[in-house]
Scaffold this motif. Structure first.
Motif, PDB file in Angstrom:
ATOM      1  N   MET A   1       0.607  -1.335  -0.134  1.00  0.00           N
ATOM      2  CA  MET A   1      -0.175  -0.069   0.040  1.00  0.00           C
ATOM      3  C   MET A   1       0.788   1.347   0.051  1.00  0.00           C
ATOM      4  O   MET A   1       1.899   1.338   0.826  1.00  0.00           O
ATOM      5  N   GLY A   2       0.500   2.176  -0.550  1.00  0.00           N
ATOM      6  CA  GLY A   2       1.273   3.384  -0.816  1.00  0.00           C
ATOM      7  C   GLY A   2       0.915   4.232   0.428  1.00  0.00           C
ATOM      8  O   GLY A   2      -0.005   3.951   1.037  1.00  0.00           O
ATOM      9  N   THR A   3       1.880   5.151   0.425  1.00  0.00           N
ATOM     10  CA  THR A   3       1.675   6.189   1.815  1.00  0.00           C
ATOM     11  C   THR A   3       1.481   7.600   0.843  1.00  0.00           C
ATOM     12  O   THR A   3       1.259   7.756  -0.343  1.00  0.00           O
ATOM     13  N   SER A   4       1.149   8.415   1.683  1.00  0.00           N
ATOM     14  CA  SER A   4       0.604   9.954   1.106  1.00  0.00           C
ATOM     15  C   SER A   4       2.070  10.365   0.760  1.00  0.00           C
ATOM     16  O   SER A   4       2.765  10.707   1.487  1.00  0.00           O
ATOM     17  N   GLY A   5       1.963  11.013  -0.375  1.00  0.00           N
ATOM     18  CA  GLY A   5       3.067  11.561  -1.143  1.00  0.00           C
ATOM     19  C   GLY A   5       2.992  13.073  -0.939  1.00  0.00           C
ATOM     20  O   GLY A   5       4.038  13.780  -1.459  1.00  0.00           O
ATOM     21  N   ILE A   6       2.079  13.493  -0.040  1.00  0.00           N
ATOM     22  CA  ILE A   6       1.611  14.779   0.007  1.00  0.00           C
ATOM     23  C   ILE A   6       3.014  15.567   0.915  1.00  0.00           C
ATOM     24  O   ILE A   6       3.446  15.167   1.715  1.00  0.00           O
ATOM     25  N   GLY A   7       3.479  16.757   0.172  1.00  0.00           N
ATOM     26  CA  GLY A   7       4.748  17.429   0.875  1.00  0.00           C
ATOM     27  C   GLY A   7       5.836  16.927   0.548  1.00  0.00           C
ATOM     28  O   GLY A   7       6.864  17.391   0.795  1.00  0.00           O
ATOM     29  N   LYS A   8       6.027  15.452  -0.032  1.00  0.00           N
ATOM     30  CA  LYS A   8       7.336  15.250  -0.502  1.00  0.00           C
ATOM     31  C   LYS A   8       7.507  15.826  -2.044  1.00  0.00           C
ATOM     32  O   LYS A   8       6.828  15.952  -2.868  1.00  0.00           O
ATOM     33  N   THR A   9       8.906  16.268  -2.129  1.00  0.00           N
ATOM     34  CA  THR A   9       9.506  16.452  -3.392  1.00  0.00           C
ATOM     35  C   THR A   9      10.076  15.426  -4.261  1.00  0.00           C
ATOM     36  O   THR A   9      10.294  14.330  -3.747  1.00  0.00           O
ATOM     37  N   VAL A  10      10.230  15.678  -5.745  1.00  0.00           N
ATOM     38  CA  VAL A  10      10.868  14.730  -6.472  1.00  0.00           C
ATOM     39  C   VAL A  10      12.120  14.280  -5.951  1.00  0.00           C
ATOM     40  O   VAL A  10      12.494  13.036  -6.048  1.00  0.00           O
ATOM     41  N   PRO A 129      -1.561   6.904  -2.246  1.00  0.00           N
ATOM     42  CA  PRO A 129      -2.572   5.950  -1.776  1.00  0.00           C
ATOM     43  C   PRO A 129      -3.197   5.005  -2.938  1.00  0.00           C
ATOM     44  O   PRO A 129      -2.946   5.371  -4.117  1.00  0.00           O
ATOM     45  N   ASP A 130      -3.697   3.834  -2.452  1.00  0.00           N
ATOM     46  CA  ASP A 130      -4.146   3.016  -3.621  1.00  0.00           C
ATOM     47  C   ASP A 130      -4.995   3.625  -4.621  1.00  0.00           C
ATOM     48  O   ASP A 130      -5.015   3.264  -5.860  1.00  0.00           O
ATOM     49  N   ASN A 131      -6.083   4.391  -4.239  1.00  0.00           N
ATOM     50  CA  ASN A 131      -6.931   5.071  -5.090  1.00  0.00           C
ATOM     51  C   ASN A 131      -6.333   5.854  -6.187  1.00  0.00           C
ATOM     52  O   ASN A 131      -6.632   5.828  -7.343  1.00  0.00           O
ATOM     53  N   LYS A 132      -5.383   6.661  -5.776  1.00  0.00           N
ATOM     54  CA  LYS A 132      -4.614   7.553  -6.593  1.00  0.00           C
ATOM     55  C   LYS A 132      -3.662   6.803  -7.463  1.00  0.00           C
ATOM     56  O   LYS A 132      -3.400   7.100  -8.847  1.00  0.00           O
ATOM     57  N   LEU A 133      -3.055   5.751  -7.067  1.00  0.00           N
ATOM     58  CA  LEU A 133      -2.371   4.941  -7.924  1.00  0.00           C
ATOM     59  C   LEU A 133      -3.060   4.348  -9.058  1.00  0.00           C
ATOM     60  O   LEU A 133      -2.620   4.236  -9.960  1.00  0.00           O
TER      61      LEU A 133
END
Length: 144
Positions: A1-10, A129-133
């Motif tokens: 399961m993915g985590t929230s990428g919010i706030g992370k940069t490339v 998150p899974d739905n965004k993936l």
């Protein structure tokens, strides 16, 4: 399961230290570099050390081998794909948007006008998150 990428940069999720193939190098050289580095794509850099494009293993097969071109005589710049990149300080979401818009799976990462890494769909997918993936995969792999 993915985590929230919010706030992370490339820069937080990219593969650092991407090696460039030269714009005048042969496709044989590019394919050998891909083999040695275990990668499917390489950024193409000019003599000025600036990004000129990107070449993939698929480009070499489809646009050179299948067309009967000579791997030793065809240069990377002849097959270079469009110049799409992302700034290292950009958000994960910005990188995803670029990939979706251009239907590409890898992006060179630039910082201070120089290439500092590569980010792939897999790197970004780990942050979703899974739905965004599922939405992302559908958009990137949708027919043109």
């Amino acid at each position: 399961m993915g985590t929230s990428g919010i706030g992370k940069t490339v820069q937080d999720v990219m593969h650092q230290g991407a090696q460039c193939v030269g714009e005048h190098d042969s496709l044989r050289r590019a394919s050998q570099m891909m083999r040695d580095l275990s990668v499917g794509a390489l950024p193409i850099c000019g003599e000025d050390d600036r990004l000129k494009g990107i070449i993939t293993d698929r480009d070499i097969v489809i646009k050179c081998c299948a067309e009967g071109k000579d791997l030793d005589q065809t240069t990377t710049s002849e097959l270079a794909m469009g110049l799409v990149w992302v700034e290292a300080a950009s958000s994960v979401e910005d990188a995803l948007q670029k990939m979706e818009q251009h239907q590409i799976k890898r992006l060179p990462v630039i910082d201070n006008h120089r290439i500092v890494g590569m980010v792939s769909e897999a790197d970004l997918a780990k942050e979703l998150p899974d739905n965004k993936l599922a939405e992302f995969v559908h958009r990137v792999y949708a027919p043109s």
